[in-house]
Write an enzyme that holds these catalytic residues in place. Structure first.
Site, PDB file in Angstrom:
ATOM      1  N   THR A 179      23.301  19.829 -12.162  1.00  0.00           N
ATOM      2  CA  THR A 179      24.381  19.049 -13.137  1.00  0.00           C
ATOM      3  C   THR A 179      23.294  18.688 -14.480  1.00  0.00           C
ATOM      4  OG1 THR A 179      25.811  18.251 -11.578  1.00  0.00           O
ATOM      5  CG2 THR A 179      25.740  17.134 -13.600  1.00  0.00           C
ATOM      6  N   ASN A 194      31.946  28.147  -6.700  1.00  0.00           N
ATOM      7  CA  ASN A 194      31.756  27.535  -5.690  1.00  0.00           C
ATOM      8  C   ASN A 194      33.141  27.332  -4.473  1.00  0.00           C
ATOM      9  OD1 ASN A 194      32.073  26.131  -8.257  1.00  0.00           O
ATOM     10  ND2 ASN A 194      32.843  24.330  -7.072  1.00  0.00           N
ATOM     11  N   THR A 220       8.477  10.586 -14.302  1.00  0.00           N
ATOM     12  CA  THR A 220       7.582  11.128 -12.961  1.00  0.00           C
ATOM     13  C   THR A 220       8.249  12.140 -12.309  1.00  0.00           C
ATOM     14  OG1 THR A 220       6.754   8.780 -13.329  1.00  0.00           O
ATOM     15  CG2 THR A 220       6.256  10.067 -11.461  1.00  0.00           C
ATOM     16  N   CYS A 253      41.085  15.401  -5.017  1.00  0.00           N
ATOM     17  CA  CYS A 253      41.348  14.143  -5.211  1.00  0.00           C
ATOM     18  C   CYS A 253      40.710  13.241  -6.113  1.00  0.00           C
ATOM     19  CB  CYS A 253      41.410  13.405  -3.776  1.00  0.00           C
ATOM     20  SG  CYS A 253      42.374  14.315  -2.667  1.00  0.00           S
TER      21      CYS A 253
END
Ligand code: PLP
Length: 383
Positions: free
Chosen positions: A74, A153, A242, A327
């Site tokens: 993402t 997917n 980091t 949903c």
């Protein structure tokens, strides 16, 4: 309680034990910050990150310098689409993608549209495949980037990546590919397939959650993008923060294992999927969604006509699968992917995604077949 059967590997995978073992020392003994240049703690962490970067790069045939670690796909997609759109404004304002992309791509496109970007959403046919002629017609001199996923997917359907790249490059545009579901399952070669930008996520390939990468081509063409997370200049200034050293180490190990073992896994898993499909398709109300020729070997999206998937899933509490509806609101919406493929709403509401993985056993598939057949017959008889 019957033993739990996990058939939702496209959602996430368990961490391979060998990956976990490789990661463990980097939480406590070797806890250094990979950017601490003044002492051995930092050097040890940096060495481990370098090794992992090579392992990720080897899997997709790029150089380690072309890998930017992110928190997952993402974030990588956000960096790629927003970053390219911001930097290539002088060339143009047009991006092309597909209706069946993951929400990570679609929502980012919607967001830049609000800021003035022009986005074309290509359609797919009943098999879930794009039409190359439609892509060709959509390309303009103002098209800066085309984003098409490697494998879907929900259905596992794989787009003709190399052919898409050829058309995109003939137009002097960049080709971005969301390879979240395909990486680690099938061989991907960014050179051979002419991919310019590609995202990968470790938790879909037996690595840990919260780590992934963006591949950014450095030659032919050299791709640039605007930073989205600033501060500290990590990852060549493209993604500050980091580094998640244990996550990166685990991701690298997962890539190394996938590269070595993917063929063996694929052969075994695809046999199990065939067995599952053959038995379920004996039922008269069952059909498979998406191309069965151009598809990942581990995924099958099946509609059980006349039976709502929620109802079926509720009757099978020990089997972990995904539904063809999301949903995300009070009312379950049919999947945008199945809708784009032209499935009637009712059939989309009755679809279930089974995604198998390397720990799926034949016994689990046999139990799933037995339970599903009995439950579907029962629901039909009592409807
Ligand atoms: N793209 C595809 C095709 C996916 O399947 C997923 C996750 O389900 C993502 C992107 C997002 O990946 P991540 O969980 O690493 O953010």
């Amino acid at each position: 309680m019957k033993p739990l059967i996990y058939l939702d590997y496209n959602s996430t995978t368990p961490v391979d034990k060998r990956v976990l073992e490789t990661m463990l020392p980097y939480f406590s003994e070797k806890f250094g910050n990979a950017n601490s240049r003044t002492h051995a703690f930092g050097w040890i962490a940096e060495d481990a990150v370098n090794t992992a970067r090579e392992q990720v790069a080897n899997l997709i045939n790029c150089t380690p310098q072309e890998i930017i670690f992110t928190s997952g796909s993402t974030e990588a997609i956000n960096l790629a689409i927003k970053g390219v759109w911001e930097l290539y404004q002088t060339k143009g304002n047009h991006i092309i993608t597909v209706n069946t992309e993951h929400k990570a791509v679609l929502d980012v496109c919607k967001s830049i549209e609000k800021k003035g970007a022009q986005v074309t959403y290509l359609s797919v046919n009943r098999e879930g495949l794009i039409d190359l002629q439609e892509l060709k017609n959509a390309l303009t001199p103002k098209t800066i980037m085309v984003a098409v996923m490697y494998a879907n997917n929900e259905t596992g359907v794989m787009q003709p990546i190399a052919k898409i790249a050829e058309l995109v490059h003939a137009n002097n545009s960049l080709f971005m590919c969301d390879a979240t579901q395909a990486t680690g399952k099938i061989p991907i070669d960014v050179e051979e397939e002419h991919i310019d930008i590609m995202c990968i996520s470790a938790h879909k390939m037996y690595g840990p959650k919260g780590i992934g990468a963006l591949y950014i081509r450095r030659k032919n063409p050299r791709v640039s993008m605007a930073t989205q997370i600033e501060g500290g200049g990590h990852e060549r200034g493209l993604r500050s923060g980091t580094l998640n050293v244990p996550g990166i180490v685990g991701f690298g190990k997962a890539c190394e294992i996938a590269q070595r073992e993917m063929w063996e896994d694929a052969a075994r898993i695809s046999k199990l999927r065939t067995k599952l499909e053959q038995h379920l398709c004996d039922l008269s109300n069952v059909f498979i969604n998406g191309s069965t020729r151009h598809r990942l070997f581990n995924t099958t999206n099946i509609s059980f006509q006349g039976i709502r998937s929620e109802k079926l899933i509720t009757k099978l509490p020990n089997i972990a699968v995904a539904m063809g509806s999301a949903c995300t609101s009070a009312i379950a919406e049919p999947s945008h992917v199945l809708k784009a493929m032209g499935l009637p709403h009712e059939d989309a509401y009755s679809s279930i995604r089974f995604s198998l993985g390397k720990y799926t056993t034949e016994t689990e598939i046999d139990s799933t077949i037995e339970l599903l057949l009995a439950t579907v017959k029962d629901l039909i008889d009592n409807s």
